[in-house]
Design an enzyme around this catalytic site. Structure first.
Site, PDB file in Angstrom:
ATOM      1  N   LYS A 289     -26.517 -44.266 -21.024  1.00 18.55           N
ATOM      2  CA  LYS A 289     -25.564 -43.168 -20.844  1.00 18.55           C
ATOM      3  C   LYS A 289     -26.069 -41.850 -21.414  1.00 18.55           C
ATOM      4  O   LYS A 289     -25.997 -40.814 -20.766  1.00 18.55           O
ATOM      5  CB  LYS A 289     -24.281 -43.496 -21.619  1.00 18.55           C
TER       6      LYS A 289
ATOM      7  N   ARG B 181     -13.176 -44.330 -24.581  1.00 20.94           N
ATOM      8  CA  ARG B 181     -13.672 -45.686 -24.779  1.00 20.94           C
ATOM      9  C   ARG B 181     -12.539 -46.697 -24.782  1.00 20.94           C
ATOM     10  O   ARG B 181     -12.779 -47.897 -24.908  1.00 20.94           O
ATOM     11  CB  ARG B 181     -14.399 -45.742 -26.120  1.00 20.94           C
TER      12      ARG B 181
ATOM     13  N   ARG C  75     -34.818 -48.783 -28.843  1.00 23.26           N
ATOM     14  CA  ARG C  75     -34.197 -47.462 -28.907  1.00 23.26           C
ATOM     15  C   ARG C  75     -34.472 -46.754 -30.232  1.00 23.26           C
ATOM     16  O   ARG C  75     -34.472 -47.359 -31.299  1.00 23.26           O
ATOM     17  CB  ARG C  75     -32.692 -47.623 -28.713  1.00 23.26           C
TER      18      ARG C  75
ATOM     19  N   ARG D  43     -31.222 -46.944 -35.078  1.00 22.44           N
ATOM     20  CA  ARG D  43     -29.851 -46.857 -35.568  1.00 22.44           C
ATOM     21  C   ARG D  43     -29.426 -48.167 -36.224  1.00 22.44           C
ATOM     22  O   ARG D  43     -29.781 -49.234 -35.756  1.00 22.44           O
ATOM     23  CB  ARG D  43     -28.915 -46.559 -34.388  1.00 22.44           C
TER      24      ARG D  43
ATOM     25  N   ARG E 243     -20.911 -55.085 -30.094  1.00 20.76           N
ATOM     26  CA  ARG E 243     -20.615 -53.856 -29.354  1.00 20.76           C
ATOM     27  C   ARG E 243     -20.409 -54.133 -27.871  1.00 20.76           C
ATOM     28  O   ARG E 243     -19.569 -53.507 -27.226  1.00 20.76           O
ATOM     29  CB  ARG E 243     -21.730 -52.839 -29.546  1.00 20.76           C
TER      30      ARG E 243
HETATM   31  P1  ADP Z   1     -23.441 -46.380 -27.663  1.00 21.36           P
HETATM   32  O1  ADP Z   1     -22.872 -45.808 -26.430  1.00 21.36           O
HETATM   33  O2  ADP Z   1     -24.894 -46.490 -27.614  1.00 21.36           O
HETATM   34  O3  ADP Z   1     -22.719 -47.583 -28.129  1.00 21.36           O
HETATM   35  P2  ADP Z   1     -22.431 -44.122 -29.166  1.00 21.36           P
HETATM   36  O4  ADP Z   1     -23.427 -43.230 -29.791  1.00 21.36           O
HETATM   37  O5  ADP Z   1     -21.712 -43.624 -27.986  1.00 21.36           O
HETATM   38  O6  ADP Z   1     -23.212 -45.449 -28.888  1.00 21.36           O
HETATM   39  O7  ADP Z   1     -21.349 -44.561 -30.265  1.00 21.36           O
HETATM   40  C1  ADP Z   1     -21.709 -45.172 -31.485  1.00 21.36           C
HETATM   41  C2  ADP Z   1     -20.481 -45.699 -32.200  1.00 21.36           C
HETATM   42  O8  ADP Z   1     -19.580 -44.615 -32.480  1.00 21.36           O
HETATM   43  C3  ADP Z   1     -19.638 -46.691 -31.407  1.00 21.36           C
HETATM   44  O9  ADP Z   1     -20.137 -47.981 -31.492  1.00 21.36           O
HETATM   45  C4  ADP Z   1     -18.265 -46.513 -32.062  1.00 21.36           C
HETATM   46  O10 ADP Z   1     -18.175 -47.190 -33.284  1.00 21.36           O
HETATM   47  C5  ADP Z   1     -18.225 -45.032 -32.352  1.00 21.36           C
HETATM   48  N1  ADP Z   1     -17.599 -44.263 -31.227  1.00 21.36           N
HETATM   49  C6  ADP Z   1     -18.223 -43.353 -30.418  1.00 21.36           C
HETATM   50  N2  ADP Z   1     -17.369 -42.861 -29.507  1.00 21.36           N
HETATM   51  C7  ADP Z   1     -16.185 -43.462 -29.725  1.00 21.36           C
HETATM   52  C8  ADP Z   1     -14.904 -43.400 -29.109  1.00 21.36           C
HETATM   53  N3  ADP Z   1     -14.673 -42.598 -28.049  1.00 21.36           N
HETATM   54  N4  ADP Z   1     -13.909 -44.177 -29.619  1.00 21.36           N
HETATM   55  C9  ADP Z   1     -14.120 -44.977 -30.671  1.00 21.36           C
HETATM   56  N5  ADP Z   1     -15.291 -45.107 -31.292  1.00 21.36           N
HETATM   57  C10 ADP Z   1     -16.328 -44.363 -30.835  1.00 21.36           C
END
Ligand code: ADP
Ligand code: ZN
Length: 213
Positions: free
Chosen positions: A13, A88, A123, A156, A167
Site C-alpha cells: 500500500k 481500518r 521490508r 520495523r 496483523r
Molecule cells: P501496515 O499497513 O504495513 O500494517 P501501517 O504503517 O499502516 O502498517 O500501520 C502500522 C500500525 O499502526 C498498525 O498495525 C496499527 O497498529 C496502527 N494504525 C495505523 N493506522 C491505523 C488506523 N487507521 N486505525 C488503527 N490503527 C492504525
C-alpha cells in the site's frame, strides 16, 4: 481527488500510495507513519499507541480519527489526498462520512497472506522520513540509507513474523468488512498485486485514472 488505498499489511500500500501521490500531485496521508512519528516524539497519542502497535493490534478509532481530522484540514490536502492505512475499521469509514469527506475511489491492493509473510521479512523503513523500501523489490540506492533524506533504514518492530500473523488476522477481521461498505457505494476497485512493483504501479495508476509515468 480523494482516494483510499486498502490492503493487508505488507501488500505494498505504502509504495503504491507514494506512486499515486507523485502522479496526481496530492499528499499521501499515512496514519501508520503519523502514529510512528507520535511514538518517536513521545506525544500523548504516541504513548497510548506504542504497545498496541508493537503487538500488531489497532489503535483506538478515537485517536486515529482525531489525527486524521487534523491532517486533512491542512492546506496541502484541500485539492485531494490519498489515504494509506485509513480507514481500518467500519467505524473509521463511517467517521469519514460523518465529517462530510467525499471519497471518489477506493483501491484495494490484493496480495495472498502467504506472499505477504514472505515479503514483510525484507521490508525496511526510514527512521527519518518514513519512506519504505524492500531489500529485494525496492532497495534503497545505498544499503541501509534512505534515498530521500539520508537517514537510516531499519526493520520495523511490528514486522517480526509472529506480529505479522496477528496483523493479518486483524486485517481480515477488522478491515476487510470495509470492502463491502465501499462496494455498496460503487467505489471499490481491486488491483491484484504483481510480483514486480512497477507492474502493480501501472495497474494502480490505471485504476485511479492517472497517466503512467
Ligand atoms: P501496515 O499497513 O504495513 O500494517 P501501517 O504503517 O499502516 O502498517 O500501520 C502500522 C500500525 O499502526 C498498525 O498495525 C496499527 O497498529 C496502527 N494504525 C495505523 N493506522 C491505523 C488506523 N487507521 N486505525 C488503527 N490503527 C492504525
Ligand atoms: Zn528518509
Amino acid at each position: 481527488m480523494n482516494l483510499i488505498l486498502l490492503g493487508a499489511p505488507g501488500a505494498g500500500k505504502g509504495t503504491q500510495a507514494e506512486a499515486i501521490s507523485e502522479a496526481l500531485n496530492i499528499p499521501q496521508i499515512s496514519t501508520g507513519n503519523m502514529l510512528r512519528e507520535a511514538v518517536k516524539n513521545g506525544t500523548e497519542y504516541g504513548l497510548k499507541a506504542k504497545a498496541v502497535m508493537e503487538a500488531g493490534g489497532l489503535v483506538s478509532d478515537d485517536i486515529v480519527v482525531n489525527i486524521l481530522k487534523d491532517r486533512i484540514a491542512q492546506d496541502d490536502a484541500q485539492n485531494g489526498f490519498i489515504l494509506d492505512g485509513f480507514p481500518r475499521t467500519v467505524p473509521q469509514a463511517e467517521a469519514l462520512d460523518e465529517m462530510g469527506v467525499r471519497i471518489d475511489k477506493v483501491v484495494e491492493i490484493f496480495v495472498p497472506d502467504e506472499t505477504i509473510k514472505e515479503r514483510v521479512s525484507g521490508r525496511r523503513v526510514c527512521e527519518g522520513c518514513g519512506a519504505s523500501y524492500h531489500v529485494q523489490y525496492k532497495p534503497s540506492k545505498t544499503d541501509g540509507v534512505c534515498d530521500k533524506c539520508g537517514a537510516k533504514t531499519v526493520i520495523r518492530k511490528d514486522d517480526q513474523p509472529e506480529t505479522v500473523i496477528s496483523r493479518l488476522e486483524t486485517y481480515h477481521k477488522e478491515t476487510e468488512p470495509i470492502k463491502a461498505y465501499y462496494e455498496k457505494q460503487g467505489k471499490l476497485e481491486t488491483v491484484i498485486g504483481q510480483e514486480e512493483v512497477a507492474d502493480t504501479k501501472k495497474l494502480t495508476l490505471q485504476a485511479v485514472g492517472a497517466e503512467i509515468a
